[in-house]
Design an enzyme around this catalytic site. Structure first.
Site, PDB file in Angstrom:
ATOM      1  N   SER A  86      22.495  96.424  26.508  1.00 48.19           N
ATOM      2  CA  SER A  86      23.557  97.027  25.710  1.00 48.19           C
ATOM      3  C   SER A  86      23.653  98.525  25.985  1.00 48.19           C
ATOM      4  O   SER A  86      23.923  98.935  27.106  1.00 48.19           O
ATOM      5  CB  SER A  86      23.316  96.724  24.229  1.00 48.19           C
ATOM      6  OG  SER A  86      24.379  97.198  23.434  1.00 48.19           O
ATOM      7  N   HIS A 195      29.005  93.126  21.132  1.00 44.43           N
ATOM      8  CA  HIS A 195      28.982  92.120  22.197  1.00 44.43           C
ATOM      9  C   HIS A 195      29.733  90.835  21.853  1.00 44.43           C
ATOM     10  O   HIS A 195      29.270  89.734  22.134  1.00 44.43           O
ATOM     11  CB  HIS A 195      27.536  91.836  22.617  1.00 44.43           C
ATOM     12  CG  HIS A 195      26.815  93.079  22.993  1.00 44.43           C
ATOM     13  ND1 HIS A 195      27.217  93.854  24.057  1.00 44.43           N
ATOM     14  CD2 HIS A 195      25.778  93.738  22.409  1.00 44.43           C
ATOM     15  CE1 HIS A 195      26.442  94.925  24.120  1.00 44.43           C
ATOM     16  NE2 HIS A 195      25.584  94.886  23.131  1.00 44.43           N
TER      17      HIS A 195
END
Length: 312
Positions: A86, A195
């Protein structure tokens, strides 16, 4: 054999994480660079109160990852490849030479702001452990709706999956998962639904933030955990970084890719050891280790052994 540096994502943060970095020149230089960009001392970002902010968390993770990597590199512990989880992808891009640190600080500050503004409250992420994707997806389908959106977000391991969505949806899926055999279901220390498609509009704004930013071909292997592949083309790296807040993290596949490309030592940058625990099962005849809780000379010795020599 190759050395992989890994960079953790949101949820790994801890109060005092920047203060715990090595007291050396590379770390001091990274903190000073960040201060110049931000207009204030980044050490103010790692208090418990400050870390309630997504922006502060993401900046701390970027700074900690880059600073620790530079500290190790300055002593001869050079990676052959990098992979970030991430927000960790931004630190990985800096260490790979694809992105300037000062640009990364500006971009990550904007990324945190966009994510915080998109979902200031009532959303987040949870981890489901003990179910695979085929078992979990029907449970999400039972809950997902306009008022209770929920999506698969991170494929951390075959039977460890993170989901993102509204608080009500997260708790409903967690209860269903436990009733259907999950060994654990826990809310993560993430206050935004990362996400997943809920972040697509913010990702579009993030792409605009890259206007005028120079992204270069990396000087070592840059593994994108969004694409689960090595990226070399600067335009593809730029687009991947801008969009990653709305894309699934494919960590398990990325670790397997690193292994297939020859990585046998994975060193996780601070804070924590989440990625080390996720990486270790694939490094069956290698080593996965966290820089947190390990002496610098021990890490240097491991890198030196991997390279068949020594580092200073």
């Amino acid at each position: 054999m190759s050395v992989l540096f890994t960079f953790p994502g949101q949820g790994a943060q801890t109060p005092g994480m920047l203060h715990a970095l090595p007291d050396d020149l590379p770390v001091a230089a990274a903190l000073a660079e960040a201060a110049d960009v931000l207009g204030h001392d980044p050490l103010a970002l790692d208090t418990a109160d400050a870390l309630a902010s997504t922006r502060a968390v993401q900046l701390c993770l970027l700074i900690a990852g880059v600073a620790m990597a530079r500290s190790l590199v300055a002593r001869g512990a050079l990676p052959d490849m990098v992979a970030g989880f991430s927000i960790g992808e931004y630190a990985a891009a800096v260490v790979a030479g694809a992105l300037d640190f000062t640009d990364a600080v500006r971009l990550v500050a904007r990324r945190g702001e966009l994510m915080e503004q998109a979902y200031p409250a009532g959303y987040g992420m949870a981890a489901i452990i003990g179910l695979d994707l085929a078992q979990l997806e029907p449970l999400l389908a039972q809950v997902h709706g306009a008022a209770t959106p929920v999506y698969v977000a991170n494929l951390n391991a075959p039977r460890q999956i993170a989901i993102a969505g509204s608080e009500a949806a997260l708790h409903a899926v967690m209860a269903l998962a436990l009733a259907h055999g999950a060994s654990k279901a826990k809310r993560l220390a993430v206050s935004v639904p990362s996400h997943c498609p809920l972040m697509e509009a913010a990702a579009g704004d993030m792409a605009a933030a890259f206007d005028g930013v120079v992204v270069r071909r990396p000087s070592l292997v840059y593994l994108s955990s969004s694409a689960a592949r090595a990226l070399f083309d600067p335009a593809r790296i730029r687009d991947s970084l801008a969009a990653n807040m709305a894309q699934r993290v494919q960590w398990s596949s990325t670790v397997r890719l690193a292994w297939e490309r020859g990585a046998r030592l994975a060193v996780e940058m601070p804070p924590g050891s989440v990625l080390t625990r996720l990486t270790a099962p694939d490094f069956t005849d290698g080593v996965a280790v966290s820089s947190d809780g390990n002496r610098g000379d021990s890490l240097l010795a491991l890198v030196g052994r991997e390279r068949g020599g020594t580092v200073l």
